[in-house]
Design a protein around this motif. Sequence first.
Motif, PDB file in Angstrom:
ATOM      1  N   ARG A  63       1.422   2.786  -3.298  1.00 52.59           N
ATOM      2  CA  ARG A  63       0.252   3.328  -3.997  1.00 52.59           C
ATOM      3  C   ARG A  63      -0.303   4.589  -3.345  1.00 52.59           C
ATOM      4  O   ARG A  63      -1.332   5.108  -3.758  1.00 52.59           O
TER       5      ARG A  63
ATOM      6  N   LYS B 237       0.823  -1.210   0.000  1.00 53.98           N
ATOM      7  CA  LYS B 237       0.000   0.000   0.000  1.00 53.98           C
ATOM      8  C   LYS B 237       0.856   1.259   0.000  1.00 53.98           C
ATOM      9  O   LYS B 237       0.448   2.293  -0.525  1.00 53.98           O
TER      10      LYS B 237
ATOM     11  N   PHE C 216      -6.670   6.648  -4.400  1.00 51.12           N
ATOM     12  CA  PHE C 216      -6.309   5.583  -3.457  1.00 51.12           C
ATOM     13  C   PHE C 216      -6.554   6.067  -2.038  1.00 51.12           C
ATOM     14  O   PHE C 216      -6.098   7.138  -1.649  1.00 51.12           O
TER      15      PHE C 216
ATOM     16  N   ASP D 145      -1.137   7.382  -5.688  1.00 54.56           N
ATOM     17  CA  ASP D 145      -2.059   7.126  -6.803  1.00 54.56           C
ATOM     18  C   ASP D 145      -3.358   7.895  -6.572  1.00 54.56           C
ATOM     19  O   ASP D 145      -3.835   8.001  -5.437  1.00 54.56           O
TER      20      ASP D 145
END
Length: 378
Positions: A312, A309, A318, A315
């Motif tokens: 990300r 995680k 997210f 992102d």
Amino acid sequence: MNKQTPERLIRSKMTKRLFLRYFLSLAAFTGGFSALSLFIIWAGHNLFTWYPEDAVYWFLKRVEDYSALLYLLALLGGWIIITFMSFSRIVRYLDELVHAAERLAEPDSSPIVLSDTLKELQDELNQVRERAAAQARIAKEAEQRKNDLIVYLAHDLKTPLTSVIGYLTLLCDEPQISEELRAKYLGIALGKAERLEDLINEFFDITRFNLTSITLEPEQIHLSRMLEQLASEFFPILGEKGLTWNLDIAPDVYVFCDSDKLERVLDNLIRNAVNYSYPDSPIRLSLTPVREYVKICVENRGRTIPPEKLGRLFDQFFRLDSSRSSSTGGAGLGLAIAKELVERFGGSIRAESAEETIRFTVLLPLSLRKPCPRRADS
């Protein structure tokens, strides 16, 4: 002069190779057939003696009389056969390429295999297929994120809107309600409406940051004072969760940057730290000059972020918290926007998490004209 791309060079080399093979075949046949013809003529005159009464004399005499014409006809026939075979091979290669091109759009993951002559094109096609598959995965993930956004949008907007409608309905249905309770309901409704406005602004950021270019308006900024002011503005929010500041801000640090956008980056990082901090824990905010750039760290105590995680976090859409509570956090755009802006400044940002500690480190150049190192760990 324009340079040829690797793909064009491969095709050019293969074309040259095919035509070279064709012309070498013609040259080899012409040379070999000519040598054989000369040997037959020499052998017929020197190794054998023919008489008119021999059965083959008449035939050999006609061959000798029309030797030049027969030689040209045989040579022409050989060239036609070689040309037919060469172009048949080229057509077969084209059929292979057409079939391979059709397979580019197929989901089958098995590699494309062509003849040895087309080995370079085979490698190129497999690379194209891998790139297309990667782009398809990226497009699919982007589409999924957009679909998730619609779901999140419906959820996050509905929750505060329902509260606003509910409390306003109570105020309309109960005209004799006490002033104290009326003020309480109005305060709750106002808070939910402000939360709704914040969410709508975040969703508008999707279009603004994806479809338009970000224009920077740099100016000289007293970064130390900006951080101190931001920290003071967050005191009420920190107080609600029992959080405290641990400030380590170097004095009189200036940078040449866009103040509004830099403030947005810092605001996003601090809000993220507040949302994911353990109650009654400190948040550390530090500013350190390092040669020709500055390092800003925002560190808080919270659940360790798993490595899958952690990669990300920047992102779009997210959310670290899969429960999607609408009371904290936003549309999952804050860190993505922060990363976009920091990189526009010529800086870098990274996240670390270990032993229940989360740290965001930002490197910013003292001037927009001098980019920072890409890693924020110096």
